[in-house]
Design an enzyme around this catalytic site. Structure first.
Site, PDB file in Angstrom:
ATOM      1  N   CYS A  87      -5.018  -0.334  -7.249  1.00 40.95           N
ATOM      2  CA  CYS A  87      -3.932  -0.718  -6.332  1.00 40.95           C
ATOM      3  C   CYS A  87      -3.926  -2.210  -6.045  1.00 40.95           C
ATOM      4  O   CYS A  87      -2.874  -2.858  -6.088  1.00 40.95           O
ATOM      5  CB  CYS A  87      -4.017   0.089  -5.042  1.00 40.95           C
ATOM      6  N   THR A 123      -4.564   4.952   7.045  1.00 43.09           N
ATOM      7  CA  THR A 123      -3.505   4.526   6.140  1.00 43.09           C
ATOM      8  C   THR A 123      -2.527   5.664   5.874  1.00 43.09           C
ATOM      9  O   THR A 123      -2.923   6.729   5.410  1.00 43.09           O
ATOM     10  CB  THR A 123      -4.118   4.054   4.810  1.00 43.09           C
ATOM     11  N   GLU A 141      -0.858   1.585   9.199  1.00 40.37           N
ATOM     12  CA  GLU A 141      -2.124   2.091   9.732  1.00 40.37           C
ATOM     13  C   GLU A 141      -1.865   2.624  11.140  1.00 40.37           C
ATOM     14  O   GLU A 141      -0.946   2.170  11.823  1.00 40.37           O
ATOM     15  CB  GLU A 141      -3.179   0.974   9.812  1.00 40.37           C
ATOM     16  N   GLU A 190      -7.357  -5.808   3.944  1.00 41.92           N
ATOM     17  CA  GLU A 190      -7.807  -4.473   3.546  1.00 41.92           C
ATOM     18  C   GLU A 190      -8.765  -4.553   2.370  1.00 41.92           C
ATOM     19  O   GLU A 190      -9.635  -3.690   2.203  1.00 41.92           O
ATOM     20  CB  GLU A 190      -6.618  -3.583   3.194  1.00 41.92           C
ATOM     21  N   CYS A 208       0.848  -1.194   0.000  1.00 39.28           N
ATOM     22  CA  CYS A 208       0.000   0.000   0.000  1.00 39.28           C
ATOM     23  C   CYS A 208       0.881   1.240   0.000  1.00 39.28           C
ATOM     24  O   CYS A 208       1.665   1.451   0.917  1.00 39.28           O
ATOM     25  CB  CYS A 208      -0.902  -0.011   1.233  1.00 39.28           C
ATOM     26  N   TYR A 216      -9.520   0.778  -5.509  1.00 39.13           N
ATOM     27  CA  TYR A 216      -9.185  -0.626  -5.291  1.00 39.13           C
ATOM     28  C   TYR A 216      -9.137  -1.429  -6.596  1.00 39.13           C
ATOM     29  O   TYR A 216      -8.577  -2.515  -6.638  1.00 39.13           O
ATOM     30  CB  TYR A 216     -10.182  -1.248  -4.310  1.00 39.13           C
ATOM     31  N   CYS A 261      -3.407   7.392  -1.863  1.00 36.80           N
ATOM     32  CA  CYS A 261      -4.721   7.353  -2.506  1.00 36.80           C
ATOM     33  C   CYS A 261      -5.794   8.032  -1.661  1.00 36.80           C
ATOM     34  O   CYS A 261      -6.673   8.714  -2.195  1.00 36.80           O
ATOM     35  CB  CYS A 261      -5.134   5.912  -2.777  1.00 36.80           C
ATOM     36  N   HIS A 293     -12.765   6.123  -3.459  1.00 38.04           N
ATOM     37  CA  HIS A 293     -11.842   5.183  -2.836  1.00 38.04           C
ATOM     38  C   HIS A 293     -12.143   3.745  -3.255  1.00 38.04           C
ATOM     39  O   HIS A 293     -11.234   2.918  -3.345  1.00 38.04           O
ATOM     40  CB  HIS A 293     -11.875   5.330  -1.323  1.00 38.04           C
TER      41      HIS A 293
END
Length: 491
Positions: free
Chosen positions: A300, A191, A258, A456, A100, A297, A104, A293
């Site tokens: 990423c 994140t 996180e 996640e 990650c 996904y 983003c 968001h």
């Protein structure tokens, strides 16, 4: 200021007075801490690729606010092509880091807050939109990393923010001054929070009039007085603290991050306030941020999936079974699932539309379909990767055993000799390479990297039921019933 280099980004973090706590203690040099640095390296890659001529066209873009060349992670989408390039960029970063890369959430918050503040000002004559444009111009000009903070602790989830026994379960205003507001509360699972220069805070649910003190959005520097972070644990994370364990870590260079972000009476000046009591717009910013968001996904997680598929194929090759039809079929299925996710990310982007504010928003229905698939497909991809790799992925001796010179055999063989003998790969492949790919897969499927890939995929950008609620809202069942009536001849 020009685009930052990766090294300039890392050095910029050293100038911050960010308060970070881990294992009950304050971490003074968090930039070089072995558990945190891999996540910093991930963010640094977003800067490095922007400097690389091979990727500059994808990673950079002209600002709609200033006309300057900026990193795409600070951009307001101006077309469906921008939306699709966002997804392509995220896939690229996933391929480069297998983790990650954390910017983003900031990018998605920029676009959600930009369009929402425009409509708040339109109704109330406030100045939130101008506040936000000035803030984002500063972010773009200085190439800053910004964390988008949305998820509150929530406490008793059957109750609204104003009904909670502890009002801090949702970020809220505790004092309004002539020059700004004072806020308290926290945001969970944030994140890249520690690796960010600034934060944008947003509401996390739709709200009613009684919740107006909780209907607040604002920006503040990561090292603001009264703000601090408590680092979140990940599976197998303390392997990063061991000596000579780079192989055992799995992905030694990159990782996610996180944290619990706490606001203890933090003062926010007026110029950084984007929502302050206009409760009916809380749901709008939540819905728009979540849509962007969930689109993310489709990029990423696909890039990381590319690496997982490649690692599984290598494991099969090292084991000498790459030509087996069952293995080939599993790799085909993994690829099919991964590319389906990418299709969803591209589709919701291609179907995007212009907001009142002028930036582009994704198709909300398709974005939620994208994320709903992400809650499922990576789990199957990981299952198939584990199937191909075999049990050695989770039973292999440690790196220290492979390097040990302790004598155990009757002919003077060491523990290292024995491990290298019995865990040898096919001819032409070193035992160390087999060791590395097995530990890498363990990390991706079960370890710290699984937090940023598998788990996640389930809970990031909202858990599965959140997408199903949005699919129900956007699915237009009444319209579909009418289609059926028309074709069937029902009046």
């Amino acid at each position: 200021m020009a685009l930052m280099t990766a090294q300039e980004y890392i050095e910029s973090l050293r100038k911050l007075k960010t308060r970070v706590y881990m294992f009950g203690e304050k971490i003074e040099n968090w930039v070089d801490h072995p558990m945190i640095r891999p996540s910093i390296n991930c963010v640094a890659m977003t800067y490095a690729l922007a400097q690389d001529p091979q990727y500059a066209e994808l990673m950079t873009v002209k600002s709609s606010l200033t006309g300057h060349t900026i990193n795409r992670f600070t951009h307001l989408h101006q077309s469906t092509e921008d939306l699709m390039n966002k997804v392509r960029m995220q896939r690229l970063l996933g391929q480069k880091t297998a983790s990650c890369f954390q910017r983003c959430v900031g990018m998605d918050s920029f676009n959600a807050v930009f369009s929402t503040t425009f409509e708040v000002d339109e109704k109330y004559g406030t100045h939130y939109h101008e506040n936000f444009k000035n803030f984002l111009t500063m972010v773009q000009d200085n190439d800053l990393t910004v964390d988008g903070a949305m998820t509150d602790p929530k406490g008793d989830r059957s109750k609204s923010p104003s009904q909670q026994a502890d009002p801090d379960m949702y970020v809220h205003v505790v004092e309004r001054r002539e020059d700004g507001i004072v806020v308290c509360g926290a945001k969970c699972h944030q994140t890249g929070s520690i690796n960010s220069h600034w934060h944008i805070f947003m509401p996390t649910i739709s709200m009613g009039e009684a919740d107006k003190d909780w209907a607040v959005s604002f920006a503040c520097p990561t090292d603001a007085e009264g703000m601090y972070m408590i680092y979140g644990r990940q599976s197998c994370d303390t392997r990063k603290l061991e000596e000579d364990a780079s192989i055992d870590v799995g992905n030694a260079k990159f990782g996610g991050q996180e944290a619990l972000v706490v606001l203890d009476h933090v003062f926010i000046p007026n110029e950084y306030i984007f929502l302050n009591g206009e409760y009916e717009f809380a749901g709008m910013v939540v819905e728009r941020f979540a849509g962007y968001h969930r689109q993310s996904y489709g990029g990423c997680k696909v890039g990381v999936g590319d690496v997982v598929i490649g690692a599984a194929a290598l494991a099969a090759e090292y084991n000498g079974v790459e030509k087996a039809s069952a293995v080939k079929d599993k790799l085909i299925e993994m690829t099919h699932l991964n590319e389906t996710l990418f299709c969803c990310g591209i589709a919701c982007s291609a179907q995007g539309f212009k907001t009142k504010a002028g930036n582009y928003q994704i198709d909300l229905l398709l974005a939620n379909v994208c994320k709903q698939n992400v809650t499922r497909f990576p789990y199957e991809i990981v299952r198939l990767a584990e199937d191909i790799a075999g049990g050695l992925m989770v039973t292999m001796p440690s790196q220290k055993d492979f390097n040990s010179d302790t004598v155990v055999g009757r002919n003077g063989e060491t523990i290292g000799d024995i491990c290298n003998k019995f865990f040898a790969a096919r001819e032409g492949v070193s035992t160390e390479d087999r060791q590395r790919i097995m530990r890498f897969l363990e990390n991706m499927c079960l370890g710290a990297a699984a937090v940023g890939y598998r788990t996640e995929s389930m809970h990031g950008a909202g858990s599965p039921q959140a997408q199903r609620i949005m699919i129900a809202r956007q699915g237009n069942i009444q319209g579909k019933k009418q289609f059926a009536k028309d074709v069937a001849g029902i009046q």
